[in-house]
Motif scaffolding. Structure first.
Motif, PDB file in Angstrom:
ATOM      1  N   LEU A 292     -63.046  -5.881  92.688  1.00  0.00           N
ATOM      2  CA  LEU A 292     -61.613  -5.390  92.626  1.00  0.00           C
ATOM      3  C   LEU A 292     -60.843  -6.360  92.438  1.00  0.00           C
ATOM      4  CD1 LEU A 292     -61.823  -2.631  95.466  1.00  0.00           C
ATOM      5  CD2 LEU A 292     -61.363  -2.428  92.922  1.00  0.00           C
ATOM      6  N   ARG A 293     -61.071  -7.650  93.038  1.00  0.00           N
ATOM      7  CA  ARG A 293     -60.281  -8.694  92.742  1.00  0.00           C
ATOM      8  C   ARG A 293     -60.337  -9.308  91.194  1.00  0.00           C
ATOM      9  NH1 ARG A 293     -60.988 -14.717  95.899  1.00  0.00           N
ATOM     10  NH2 ARG A 293     -59.138 -15.491  94.811  1.00  0.00           N
TER      11      ARG A 293
ATOM     12  N   THR B  43     -63.854 -16.522  91.455  1.00  0.00           N
ATOM     13  CA  THR B  43     -64.440 -15.125  91.661  1.00  0.00           C
ATOM     14  C   THR B  43     -65.634 -14.889  91.185  1.00  0.00           C
ATOM     15  OG1 THR B  43     -62.132 -14.453  91.421  1.00  0.00           O
ATOM     16  CG2 THR B  43     -63.817 -12.624  91.763  1.00  0.00           C
TER      17      THR B  43
ATOM     18  N   ARG C 236     -65.179  -5.650  96.926  1.00  0.00           N
ATOM     19  CA  ARG C 236     -64.034  -6.362  97.279  1.00  0.00           C
ATOM     20  C   ARG C 236     -63.812  -7.458  96.135  1.00  0.00           C
ATOM     21  NH1 ARG C 236     -62.102 -11.052 100.622  1.00  0.00           N
ATOM     22  NH2 ARG C 236     -59.702 -10.523 100.988  1.00  0.00           N
ATOM     23  N   LEU C 237     -64.860  -8.394  95.806  1.00  0.00           N
ATOM     24  CA  LEU C 237     -64.759  -9.118  94.567  1.00  0.00           C
ATOM     25  C   LEU C 237     -64.595  -8.766  93.379  1.00  0.00           C
ATOM     26  CD1 LEU C 237     -67.322 -11.788  96.021  1.00  0.00           C
ATOM     27  CD2 LEU C 237     -64.966 -12.375  95.921  1.00  0.00           C
TER      28      LEU C 237
ATOM     29  N   ILE D  86     -70.154  -4.469 100.355  1.00  0.00           N
ATOM     30  CA  ILE D  86     -68.666  -4.473 100.674  1.00  0.00           C
ATOM     31  C   ILE D  86     -68.061  -5.616 100.063  1.00  0.00           C
ATOM     32  CG2 ILE D  86     -67.105  -4.732 102.491  1.00  0.00           C
ATOM     33  CD1 ILE D  86     -68.837  -2.617 104.218  1.00  0.00           C
ATOM     34  N   ALA D  87     -68.654  -6.844 100.257  1.00  0.00           N
ATOM     35  CA  ALA D  87     -68.300  -8.156  99.611  1.00  0.00           C
ATOM     36  C   ALA D  87     -68.232  -8.063  98.227  1.00  0.00           C
ATOM     37  CB  ALA D  87     -69.209  -9.029 100.060  1.00  0.00           C
TER      38      ALA D  87
END
Length: 187
Positions: free
Chosen positions: A92-93, A41, A89-90, A85-86
């Motif tokens: 949050l991951r 990640t 998302r990353l 956005i990417a």
């Protein structure tokens, strides 16, 4: 079908409550406890930042690249929005991965994580595990990590699946599970 799902859900909740009671009263026989690594990640975050920044810089330096300044500006904004956005998302991951634990006990494999003051746990009893597999792609092999998947069930039952993703030293977990499964077969 809904009745079966409710029964399974109640059984799962009962198992989780029993685990909580057991862990309050006595220590589980934990064989292996690990967390997923953050390396893939973190690499993805760095790649998004570098690639997105590079594209934005190139578009900014060449305002008439796409035929007109307006088109280039639209493309620049689109790339910036997609990059944000990417990244969200990353990130949050990454947060979820820091809150995840993989546990192998003498009786079960379990994935646990907490998210926003809620705890989630999924457990498969080793007695019901029918197969397990180790998967590693090229990047995971270079990083020394992998994923170990467990499958339970038969044709008559719906199969349950549990995966330990991005685990450091996945061979150790796989060999420990094999050892436990062979001990179960001998009983």
């Amino acid at each position: 079908m809904s009745h079966e799902h409710t029964d399974r859900q109640q059984a799962s909740e009962t198992d989780t409550d029993a685990q909580t009671d057991a862990s309050d009263g006595q220590q589980d026989d934990v064989i292996v406890e690990t967390q997923p690594t953050l390396k893939p990640t973190a690499i993805a975050i760095a790649a998004v930042v570098l690639l997105g920044t590079g594209i934005i810089a190139y578009l900014y330096a060449n305002p008439s690249l796409l035929g007109s300044v307006d088109r280039t500006e639209i493309a620049l904004n689109l790339v910036a929005i997609l990059m944000v956005i990417a990244l969200v998302r990353l990130l949050l991951r990454l947060y979820v991965l820091t809150r995840t634990r993989y546990v192998l006990t003498t009786d079960a494999v379990r994935r646990e994580y907490t998210l926003l003051y809620r705890s989630f746990s999924r457990e498969l009893p080793l007695a019901k595990v029918r197969s397990h597999e180790l998967r590693r792609n090229r990047t995971e092999t270079l990083l020394g990590i992998g994923s170990v998947s467990f499958l339970t069930g038969s044709v008559a039952q719906s199969p349950a699946h549990l995966r330990f993703q991005n685990v450091p030293d996945p061979e150790r977990i796989r060999s420990q599970v094999r050892e436990r499964l062979s001990d179960e077969d001998l009983r």
